[in-house]
Scaffold this active site. Structure first.
Site, short mmCIF file in Angstrom:
data_model
loop_
_atom_site.label_atom_id
_atom_site.label_comp_id
_atom_site.label_asym_id
_atom_site.label_seq_id
_atom_site.Cartn_x
_atom_site.Cartn_y
_atom_site.Cartn_z
N ARG A 69 -38.67 -45.43 18.74
CA ARG A 69 -37.43 -45.78 18.32
C ARG A 69 -36.47 -44.84 17.76
O ARG A 69 -37.22 -43.92 17.01
CB ARG A 69 -37.62 -46.90 17.41
CG ARG A 69 -36.30 -47.80 17.10
CD ARG A 69 -36.52 -48.51 15.84
NE ARG A 69 -35.49 -49.66 16.00
CZ ARG A 69 -34.99 -50.45 14.90
NH1 ARG A 69 -35.74 -50.30 13.72
NH2 ARG A 69 -34.40 -51.45 14.98
N ASP A 72 -37.35 -59.94 13.84
CA ASP A 72 -36.81 -58.71 12.99
C ASP A 72 -37.69 -59.19 11.51
O ASP A 72 -36.86 -58.56 10.56
CB ASP A 72 -35.14 -58.74 13.08
CG ASP A 72 -34.99 -57.63 12.55
OD1 ASP A 72 -35.59 -56.41 12.59
OD2 ASP A 72 -33.77 -57.28 12.00
N HIS A 89 -40.08 -57.79 18.24
CA HIS A 89 -39.40 -57.04 17.18
C HIS A 89 -39.70 -57.49 15.84
O HIS A 89 -38.93 -58.39 15.34
CB HIS A 89 -38.04 -56.94 17.42
CG HIS A 89 -37.12 -55.93 16.67
ND1 HIS A 89 -36.73 -54.61 17.27
CD2 HIS A 89 -36.83 -55.66 15.48
CE1 HIS A 89 -36.35 -53.73 16.19
NE2 HIS A 89 -36.37 -54.57 15.23
N CYS A 90 -40.50 -56.93 15.07
CA CYS A 90 -40.75 -57.03 13.90
C CYS A 90 -41.36 -55.81 13.02
O CYS A 90 -41.64 -54.82 13.49
CB CYS A 90 -41.54 -58.50 13.43
SG CYS A 90 -43.38 -58.25 14.41
N HIS A 91 -41.44 -55.76 11.78
CA HIS A 91 -42.01 -54.77 10.95
C HIS A 91 -43.25 -55.18 9.99
O HIS A 91 -43.10 -56.22 9.67
CB HIS A 91 -40.95 -54.08 10.24
CG HIS A 91 -39.72 -53.95 10.77
ND1 HIS A 91 -39.42 -52.92 11.86
CD2 HIS A 91 -38.44 -54.73 11.07
CE1 HIS A 91 -38.28 -52.94 12.32
NE2 HIS A 91 -37.70 -54.23 11.92
N HIS A 151 -31.14 -55.40 19.16
CA HIS A 151 -30.28 -56.73 18.74
C HIS A 151 -28.80 -56.62 19.31
O HIS A 151 -27.81 -56.38 18.41
CB HIS A 151 -29.96 -55.82 16.80
CG HIS A 151 -31.13 -55.73 16.35
ND1 HIS A 151 -32.45 -56.65 16.50
CD2 HIS A 151 -31.81 -54.85 15.44
CE1 HIS A 151 -33.25 -56.39 15.79
NE2 HIS A 151 -33.00 -55.27 15.01
N ASN A 208 -32.57 -54.56 5.12
CA ASN A 208 -31.34 -54.42 5.24
C ASN A 208 -30.28 -55.42 5.69
O ASN A 208 -29.32 -55.04 6.34
CB ASN A 208 -30.99 -52.90 5.90
CG ASN A 208 -31.70 -51.82 5.44
OD1 ASN A 208 -31.50 -51.38 4.03
ND2 ASN A 208 -32.50 -51.15 6.37
#
Length: 279
Positions: free
Chosen positions: A107, A231, A13-15, A164, A236
């Site tokens: 998602r 993440d 999970h990352c962006h 999460h 945010n």
């Protein structure tokens, strides 16, 4: 001294954000990052931490244009996969194209700050269309989602990944209703959970002593359907931005045995994201 991760460990999970000159942010984005987070920075971080595989989750800042995530996968096709954001009426041809590009799921955000409230029946209808591809639903929402949406999610035709640790409040303890609801969902073997986000559910801050027991309990009880991610770059985020190496070191706290770490970091993501199927 840092304990090394097993070979083929996955950051699930990352962006990536931008760079905005190449991949502009969506005009109606619910947030715009203060700084770009391009694929080169992600590659460098994963390589430094010993994370050889990776799942790039499409960010709301790019809306339904999955180009930045797709570009990150394209340059490491053996070891990177993606999770898309798409409208529920997306064309089947686009789903097929994204599948060929390395995407393995969609998602949906149900967090208030992201402003998305896609009707769940539309979500399930889309899931029925991508089920033949072997994709899954990834659900991000506040703790009420674990109870309010549970009956609908249990009708999903595909596996469902809860982001999460369900975004619950770690200060409320392991007996809180939200965690009981998450465990009830996980009793259905189609459900998976990301034990990422300890930094998001903590009320104490690093090293997240209040959040670690939740992740450890999920690893202990559902060890063949847990996933880990850092993440990055922590969009945010409230509170101190996590130290990336500390997040990796904490894997050994929540998954103390070698077998548990191998499942969490290697075999589970390999199964869900179908690593090894692209050349």
């Amino acid at each position: 001294m840092h304990t090394p991760l097993p070979p083929l460990a996955c950051n699930a999970h990352c962006h990536v954000f931008g760079p905005r000159d190449t991949f502009p942010y969506a005009a109606n984005a619910s947030f715009i990052p203060a700084a770009d987070a391009p694929k080169e920075a992600l590659y460098a971080l994963n390589d430094k931490l010993g994370l050889q595989r990776c799942v790039v989750v499409q960010s709301a800042c790019h809306g339904f244009d999955n180009s930045a995530a797709e570009d990150a996968i394209r340059h490491r096709p053996q070891t990177y996969r993606g999770i898309a954001l798409v409208p529920t009426d997306v064309a089947q041809a686009e789903l097929n194209r994204l599948n060929s590009a390395g995407f393995r799921g969609v998602r949906f955000n149900f967090m208030g700050h992201l402003g998305h409230r896609t009707p769940i029946e539309e979500v399930l209808a889309l899931a029925a269309r991508f089920e033949p591809l072997g994709w899954h639903l990834q659900i991000h929402g506040d703790p009420s989602l674990l109870t309010d949406m549970a009956p609908a999610l249990l009708r999903s035709p595909t596996p469902v990944v809860i982001d999460h640790i369900g975004r619950l409040d770690a200060s409320l303890g392991l007996d809180q209703p939200a965690f009981k609801a998450l465990r009830r969902l996980m009793a259905d073997r189609r459900f998976w959970v990301k034990v990422s986000g300890m930094d998001r559910i903590t009320r104490l801050g690093p090293p997240y002593a209040d959040a670690q027991p939740f992740a450890k309990a999920l690893v202990d009880e559902f060890g063949d359907r847990v996933l880990w991610g850092n993440d990055w770059p922590h969009p945010n985020h409230a509170g101190p931005v996590p130290d990336e190496q500390q997040l990796v070191d904490l894997i050994h706290e929540i998954a103390p045995s070698e077998a548990a770490r191998h499942a969490l970091m290697v075999s589970n993501p390999e199964r869900l994201y179908q690593f090894g199927d692209l050349t």
